[in-house]
Enzyme design. Structure first.
Site, mmCIF file in Angstrom:
data_model
loop_
_atom_site.group_PDB
_atom_site.id
_atom_site.type_symbol
_atom_site.label_atom_id
_atom_site.label_comp_id
_atom_site.label_asym_id
_atom_site.label_seq_id
_atom_site.Cartn_x
_atom_site.Cartn_y
_atom_site.Cartn_z
ATOM 1 N N LYS A 16 41.374 35.333 45.157
ATOM 2 C CA LYS A 16 40.223 36.160 44.735
ATOM 3 C C LYS A 16 39.615 35.639 43.431
ATOM 4 C CE LYS A 16 42.501 40.079 44.480
ATOM 5 N NZ LYS A 16 43.877 39.644 44.823
ATOM 6 N N ARG A 91 41.654 48.927 44.569
ATOM 7 C CA ARG A 91 42.950 48.581 45.140
ATOM 8 C C ARG A 91 43.624 49.789 45.801
ATOM 9 N NH1 ARG A 91 44.197 43.961 41.443
ATOM 10 N NH2 ARG A 91 46.176 43.038 41.980
ATOM 11 N N ARG A 129 51.734 29.079 40.379
ATOM 12 C CA ARG A 129 50.439 29.321 39.737
ATOM 13 C C ARG A 129 50.503 29.151 38.224
ATOM 14 N NH1 ARG A 129 47.050 34.685 41.142
ATOM 15 N NH2 ARG A 129 48.738 35.866 40.205
ATOM 16 N N ARG A 162 51.867 33.467 34.576
ATOM 17 C CA ARG A 162 51.821 34.922 34.409
ATOM 18 C C ARG A 162 53.213 35.515 34.504
ATOM 19 N NH1 ARG A 162 47.006 37.386 38.026
ATOM 20 N NH2 ARG A 162 48.579 39.001 38.240
ATOM 21 N N ARG A 173 54.702 43.282 44.319
ATOM 22 C CA ARG A 173 53.233 43.268 44.381
ATOM 23 C C ARG A 173 52.751 43.125 45.826
ATOM 24 N NH1 ARG A 173 52.327 38.507 40.843
ATOM 25 N NH2 ARG A 173 50.101 38.776 41.055
HETATM 26 P P1 AMP Z 1 45.639 40.934 39.231
HETATM 27 O O1 AMP Z 1 45.343 39.993 38.118
HETATM 28 O O2 AMP Z 1 44.413 41.386 39.957
HETATM 29 O O3 AMP Z 1 46.719 40.420 40.156
HETATM 30 O O4 AMP Z 1 46.236 42.272 38.551
HETATM 31 C C1 AMP Z 1 47.427 42.218 37.796
HETATM 32 C C2 AMP Z 1 48.001 43.617 37.650
HETATM 33 O O5 AMP Z 1 47.067 44.456 36.970
HETATM 34 C C3 AMP Z 1 48.291 44.321 38.953
HETATM 35 O O6 AMP Z 1 49.562 43.989 39.494
HETATM 36 C C4 AMP Z 1 48.225 45.794 38.515
HETATM 37 O O7 AMP Z 1 49.396 46.177 37.800
HETATM 38 C C5 AMP Z 1 47.077 45.766 37.511
HETATM 39 N N1 AMP Z 1 45.773 46.006 38.181
HETATM 40 C C6 AMP Z 1 44.728 45.153 38.287
HETATM 41 N N2 AMP Z 1 43.705 45.713 38.962
HETATM 42 C C7 AMP Z 1 44.124 46.952 39.305
HETATM 43 C C8 AMP Z 1 43.540 48.028 40.040
HETATM 44 N N3 AMP Z 1 42.311 47.934 40.580
HETATM 45 N N4 AMP Z 1 44.274 49.162 40.187
HETATM 46 C C9 AMP Z 1 45.502 49.284 39.667
HETATM 47 N N5 AMP Z 1 46.120 48.311 38.979
HETATM 48 C C10 AMP Z 1 45.441 47.149 38.798
#
Ligand code: AMP
Length: 221
Positions: A16, A91, A129, A162, A173
């Site tokens: 994404k 999400r 990553r 990360r 996740r």
């Molecule tokens: P990402 O970088 O999109 O993988 O997001 C990393 C982490 O941020 C996720 O595992 C969640 O803990 C939190 N997070 C990001 N976007 C959301 C969302 N829309 N709703 C809830 N938690 C989020």
């Protein structure tokens, strides 16, 4: 003119962020990543960051109210006037409903692009990553082993991995995705907003496929 909301929907490691970057370059809409915004808040030690940290570290979702608030504020900025790309939001169904209510007050069309990638490829990508903490570009050590611990080819910042890309947190996740986020595919399909691309093709081909979907949606009146 009608505003366009592009939602990139897909599992963690699905590409994404990479595709949001490509699309942002080609269609000039800002790419908004709730994950990046939250990580910055955690890094800066803000109130929001302190509230979000423990969820993120365990691979859980941050409560809807927090992310809904982030998105509501961000969408008010001038750069979102003709369109924007959401990477990692919504999400949950509750977030999708919140966003819908928000956008229904404005003249906005919604295009949802699902990026489909199998679990095996996801785990492989997530465990290899590397990301640029400055410009957020994503690199993959499986494709290019030289990137590990080296510098970003765009802004020269030292790449990091990360914290939540560890095997245990990845597992969680992926489960959270299946449980809370995958139901959005049906939700948006029923509204007629959902399109899908094969996320296991080369990145340029995925970018082209997404570009075509977004281009034709924007051409509709
Ligand atoms: P990402 O970088 O999109 O993988 O997001 C990393 C982490 O941020 C996720 O595992 C969640 O803990 C939190 N997070 C990001 N976007 C959301 C969302 N829309 N709703 C809830 N938690 C989020």
């Amino acid at each position: 003119m009608m505003r366009t909301a592009v939602i990139l929907l897909g599992p963690p490691g699905g590409g994404k962020g990479t595709q949001a970057r490509f699309l942002s370059c080609s269609c000039r809409f800002p790419a908004i990543s709730t994950g990046d915004i939250l990580r910055e808040a955690v890094g800066a030690g803000t109130e929001l960051g302190n509230q979000a940290r423990r969820y993120m570290e365990s691979g859980a979702l941050v409560p809807d109210e927090l992310v809904d608030g982030i998105v509501e504020q961000r969408l008010q900025r001038e750069d979102c006037a003709s369109g924007f790309i959401l990477d990692g939001y919504p999400r949950t169904l509750a977030q999708a409903r919140f966003l819908e209510a928000l956008l229904s007050r404005q003249n906005t069309r919604t295009v949802v692009v699902g990026i489909r990638v199998g679990n095996q490829a996801l785990i492989h990508r997530l465990t290899s990553r590397w990301v640029c903490p400055m410009c957020k570009k994503v690199f993959n050590a499986a494709q290019n082993p030289a990137v590990a611990g080296s510098r970003c080819d765009e802004c020269n910042t030292v790449l990091v991995s990360r914290k939540d890309d560890s095997v245990e947190v990845i597992e969680e996740r992926l489960q959270v995705y299946e449980r809370s986020t995958a139901p959005l595919i049906r939700y948006y399909s029923e509204k007629g907003y959902y399109r899908e691309v094969d996320g296991e093709q080369p990145v340029e081909q995925i970018a082209q496929a997404i570009g075509r979907i977004v281009g034709s949606a924007c051409a509709e009146v």
